[in-house]
Design a protein around this motif. Structure first.
Motif, PDB file in Angstrom:
ATOM      1  N   ILE A  87       0.862  -1.191   0.000  1.00 36.32           N
ATOM      2  CA  ILE A  87       0.000   0.000   0.000  1.00 36.32           C
ATOM      3  C   ILE A  87       0.893   1.235   0.000  1.00 36.32           C
ATOM      4  O   ILE A  87       1.852   1.325   0.777  1.00 36.32           O
ATOM      5  N   LEU A  88       0.578   2.149  -0.904  1.00 36.94           N
ATOM      6  CA  LEU A  88       1.306   3.415  -0.965  1.00 36.94           C
ATOM      7  C   LEU A  88       0.322   4.549  -0.662  1.00 36.94           C
ATOM      8  O   LEU A  88      -0.599   4.806  -1.437  1.00 36.94           O
ATOM      9  N   ALA A 118       4.041   8.674   0.748  1.00 36.72           N
ATOM     10  CA  ALA A 118       4.730   9.734   0.003  1.00 36.72           C
ATOM     11  C   ALA A 118       4.062  11.068   0.301  1.00 36.72           C
ATOM     12  O   ALA A 118       2.839  11.210   0.146  1.00 36.72           O
ATOM     13  N   LEU A 119       4.875  12.016   0.763  1.00 36.18           N
ATOM     14  CA  LEU A 119       4.402  13.390   0.889  1.00 36.18           C
ATOM     15  C   LEU A 119       4.491  13.991  -0.500  1.00 36.18           C
ATOM     16  O   LEU A 119       5.582  14.106  -1.062  1.00 36.18           O
ATOM     17  N   ILE A 146       9.413   6.661   4.087  1.00 33.19           N
ATOM     18  CA  ILE A 146       8.661   7.904   3.843  1.00 33.19           C
ATOM     19  C   ILE A 146       9.332   8.633   2.682  1.00 33.19           C
ATOM     20  O   ILE A 146      10.529   8.914   2.739  1.00 33.19           O
ATOM     21  N   PHE A 147       8.570   8.886   1.634  1.00 30.60           N
ATOM     22  CA  PHE A 147       9.122   9.565   0.457  1.00 30.60           C
ATOM     23  C   PHE A 147       8.612  10.999   0.381  1.00 30.60           C
ATOM     24  O   PHE A 147       7.565  11.329   0.936  1.00 30.60           O
ATOM     25  N   GLY A 154       7.540  15.147 -11.277  1.00 29.19           N
ATOM     26  CA  GLY A 154       8.296  13.898 -11.347  1.00 29.19           C
ATOM     27  C   GLY A 154       9.463  13.863 -10.363  1.00 29.19           C
ATOM     28  O   GLY A 154      10.189  12.872 -10.287  1.00 29.19           O
ATOM     29  N   GLU A 155       9.616  14.960  -9.595  1.00 27.76           N
ATOM     30  CA  GLU A 155      10.742  15.032  -8.652  1.00 27.76           C
ATOM     31  C   GLU A 155      10.720  13.862  -7.660  1.00 27.76           C
ATOM     32  O   GLU A 155       9.711  13.624  -6.988  1.00 27.76           O
ATOM     33  N   ARG A 156      11.808  13.147  -7.586  1.00 31.85           N
ATOM     34  CA  ARG A 156      12.018  12.022  -6.666  1.00 31.85           C
ATOM     35  C   ARG A 156      11.031  10.853  -6.822  1.00 31.85           C
ATOM     36  O   ARG A 156      10.964   9.969  -5.965  1.00 31.85           O
ATOM     37  N   VAL A 157      10.291  10.837  -7.897  1.00 30.40           N
ATOM     38  CA  VAL A 157       9.398   9.697  -8.132  1.00 30.40           C
ATOM     39  C   VAL A 157      10.225   8.441  -8.414  1.00 30.40           C
ATOM     40  O   VAL A 157       9.854   7.336  -8.029  1.00 30.40           O
ATOM     41  N   ASP A 158      11.408   8.653  -9.041  1.00 29.46           N
ATOM     42  CA  ASP A 158      12.265   7.492  -9.341  1.00 29.46           C
ATOM     43  C   ASP A 158      12.803   6.833  -8.072  1.00 29.46           C
ATOM     44  O   ASP A 158      12.974   5.620  -8.013  1.00 29.46           O
TER      45      ASP A 158
END
Ligand SMILES: Nc1nc2c(ncn2[C@@H]2O[C@H](COP(=O)(O)OP(=O)(O)OP(=O)(O)O)[C@@H](O)[C@H]2O)c(=O)[nH]1
Ligand SMILES: [Mg+2]
Length: 288
Positions: A87-88, A118-119, A146-147, A154-158
């Motif tokens: 779960i995200l 993810a924040l 915690i992302f 798209g920042e830090r999605v990778d």
């Protein structure tokens, strides 16, 4: 060894779940608007990296439902979460960690699968605020990681996807390598029209409307001809969707057609009709 898993993207309405799904797939398949409760049913986006395949499930925003349609929407969101390997949770960092987010965190903590958070929308918020929120999230003791991301830029999605791909269980892929969703094009096309209704009509109006694709054919020149009906509840809404001299329905159709053309990568003719159906909310096929 091949890896396969399902990641449910859950969160409060308007957190950016559908924006993230589109970013992950690299193609717009899920509709996005600044209004809450845009997504009404789950939408799968399929991604591949190396030996891993992930089915990301974009789910409707979770909130305390009042009306009948809202109850159906939230039920769909939870059924997405129940069927997942991971779960995200997506949180709109510009709003902070809301009571609704806390309610969702309590519920997902009972699920027996790894949970990540993810924040989102970090492009709109100062870093120190983010770290305070991350600390608060850590205290729940629910999340493996915690992302901090921007689904839009798209920042830090990778960073997030690298970890998710690594964490998938071993298993055979359930989709071919080039598939991006299992949703029929007919459905995505009607969603694109519903998106324009959300973007172009005021306040509560979009919540009283549904769209259905009635007919889909390809003519001898390779042009896709699509007929769709917009269902409204009453006469006055029909007049608003039509607009002055038909200007509103023309705009809805034009914008939706452009998005469908991009998706199909070919010419499209979209013909829209409006029908009054007081009880469309009662018809499962229409409300989702
Ligand atoms: N600035 C910024 N805006 C974002 C970001 N992600 C999403 N948005 C905006 O937030 C709004 C809601 O995005 P959606 O993707 O529709 O949110 P959702 O969580 O799917 O919403 P529901 O389907 O209603 O639950 C839209 O106006 C998006 O453009 C982001 O990273 N940065
Ligand atoms: Mg959505």
């Amino acid at each position: 060894m091949k890896k396969f898993g399902v990641v449910a993207i859950v969160g409060s309405p308007n957190a950016g779940k559908s924006t993230l799904l589109n970013n992950l797939v690299g193609v717009k398949i899920s509709i996005v608007s600044p209004k809450v409760q845009t997504t009404r049913s789950t939408m799968k986006g399929i991604c591949v990296k190396g030996d891993s395949q992930i089915v990301f499930m974009d789910t409707p925003g979770i909130f305390r439902p009042q009306k009948k349609l809202e109850k159906t929407i939230v039920k769909h969101a939870w059924s997405g979460a129940h069927n997942a390997d991971v779960i995200l949770l997506i949180i709109d960092s510009t709003k902070g960690i809301t009571e609704n987010d806390e309610m969702i965190i309590k519920s997902i903590s009972k699920e027996e699968v790894p949970c990540y958070v993810a924040l989102n929308k970090v492009d709109k918020i100062k870093k120190d605020k983010l770290f305070n929120m991350a600390e608060k999230l850590a205290e729940f003791n629910v999340f493996k990681e915690i992302f901090m991301i921007s689904a839009q830029t798209g920042e830090r999605v990778d960073v997030l996807t690298d970890i998710l791909f690594d964490s998938m269980p071993e298993g055979e892929w359930q989709f071919s390598e080039d598939e991006m969703t299992d949703a029929p094009m007919k459905f995505i096309a009607q969603e694109f029209t519903r998106e324009q209704i959300f973007l172009l009509l005021d306040k509560e109006l979009p919540y009283n409307m549904a769209v259905e694709t009635d007919k889909w054919e390809v003519d001898e020149n390779g042009k896709t001809i699509i007929y769709q009906t917009i269902y409204v509840i009453k006469d006055s809404q029909k007049a608003i969707v039509l607009g002055k001299g038909g200007s509103m329905i023309k705009k809805i159709g034009m914008n939706s057609r452009k998005n469908i053309q991009k998706l199909l990568d070919g010419p499209v003719h979209l013909q829209l009709f409006i029908k009054i159906k007081e009880n469309w909310v009662e018809i499962p096929d229409l409300c989702l």
